[in-house]
Design a protein around this motif. Sequence first.
Motif, PDB file in Angstrom:
ATOM      1  N   ALA A  24      59.860   3.733 -23.220  1.00 39.44           N
ATOM      2  CA  ALA A  24      61.021   3.091 -22.596  1.00 39.44           C
ATOM      3  C   ALA A  24      61.762   4.086 -21.707  1.00 39.44           C
ATOM      4  O   ALA A  24      62.208   3.755 -20.603  1.00 39.44           O
ATOM      5  CB  ALA A  24      61.958   2.543 -23.672  1.00 39.44           C
ATOM      6  N   GLY A  25      61.873   5.332 -22.186  1.00 37.17           N
ATOM      7  CA  GLY A  25      62.522   6.375 -21.403  1.00 37.17           C
ATOM      8  C   GLY A  25      61.774   6.684 -20.122  1.00 37.17           C
ATOM      9  O   GLY A  25      62.391   6.986 -19.088  1.00 37.17           O
ATOM     10  N   GLU A  26      60.450   6.591 -20.168  1.00 43.66           N
ATOM     11  CA  GLU A  26      59.655   6.835 -18.974  1.00 43.66           C
ATOM     12  C   GLU A  26      59.917   5.782 -17.897  1.00 43.66           C
ATOM     13  O   GLU A  26      59.991   6.096 -16.713  1.00 43.66           O
ATOM     14  CB  GLU A  26      58.165   6.860 -19.336  1.00 43.66           C
ATOM     15  N   VAL A  27      60.057   4.519 -18.325  1.00 46.20           N
ATOM     16  CA  VAL A  27      60.359   3.457 -17.363  1.00 46.20           C
ATOM     17  C   VAL A  27      61.726   3.699 -16.728  1.00 46.20           C
ATOM     18  O   VAL A  27      61.900   3.574 -15.509  1.00 46.20           O
ATOM     19  CB  VAL A  27      60.326   2.074 -18.043  1.00 46.20           C
ATOM     20  N   LEU A  28      62.701   4.071 -17.557  1.00 48.76           N
ATOM     21  CA  LEU A  28      64.032   4.358 -17.027  1.00 48.76           C
ATOM     22  C   LEU A  28      63.997   5.524 -16.040  1.00 48.76           C
ATOM     23  O   LEU A  28      64.628   5.478 -14.984  1.00 48.76           O
ATOM     24  CB  LEU A  28      64.994   4.674 -18.175  1.00 48.76           C
ATOM     25  N   ALA A  29      63.251   6.554 -16.396  1.00 42.74           N
ATOM     26  CA  ALA A  29      63.153   7.720 -15.518  1.00 42.74           C
ATOM     27  C   ALA A  29      62.498   7.348 -14.190  1.00 42.74           C
ATOM     28  O   ALA A  29      62.908   7.835 -13.120  1.00 42.74           O
ATOM     29  CB  ALA A  29      62.361   8.828 -16.208  1.00 42.74           C
TER      30      ALA A  29
END
Length: 234
Positions: A24-29
């Motif tokens: 999920a953090g990768e998508v946000l990044a």
Amino acid sequence: MASRPNALLERFYTALISGDRAAAGEVLAECRSGKATAEALANHLIWPTLDQVQKAHRNDQLSDLSYHFATRLMRSITDRLQPEYEQKARRGQTLLMVCGEEESEELAGQLTADLLEADGWTVYFAGGGVANDEIIAAVGTLVVDRLVIFGAVPATVPRTRQLIDRLHDMGLNEQVQVTVGGGVFGRAEGLAEEIGADLWADHPTHVVEVLDEEPDTRMTWDQRTVGRRRRKAA
């Protein structure tokens, strides 16, 4: 092949229901690298994904575990976005907001409350499960200008009807504009009008828009279903 925005939404949804915080953090990044603002993330990533999670869980297409993974992780992300919203000038008006009791409804309510606060309102967000007597008391104590009920579940609709009726009975309807949206109000066409709400919106940003655009709109007695028979009999 899916477009890039749709592909990002699908990746985000999959990460959330799997409880995969890193993914999920990768998508946000990735969104951040494209210069997406906090408001854009709220409107085009968080809200549509939350809506998808709500529908899947309601239709028994999502386990309770996946639902909990998704809503808890989205709440954490929503908390991080809030300080980044562009803050507009204060309006000098007070808004009280309540919502349904389910976790996803509370999260939708929080997202809406954060956007409204950034739009200049002084916001009091009570969440779900608050008795009508306490809401009515808060309207007077806080000198509320707007009441927003967002993301209500079907079981709370009769109570919402009663709340709006009491505001009219007490003569507070001219002071307090009532907006409903999301949840059951987004699924049942005409329900907002039936219960006597002044305004209706189907998603958090739409709430902000209708409050900005229609500050003086009020539902009149001849337009309402609630209380009509009692008023004629009086």
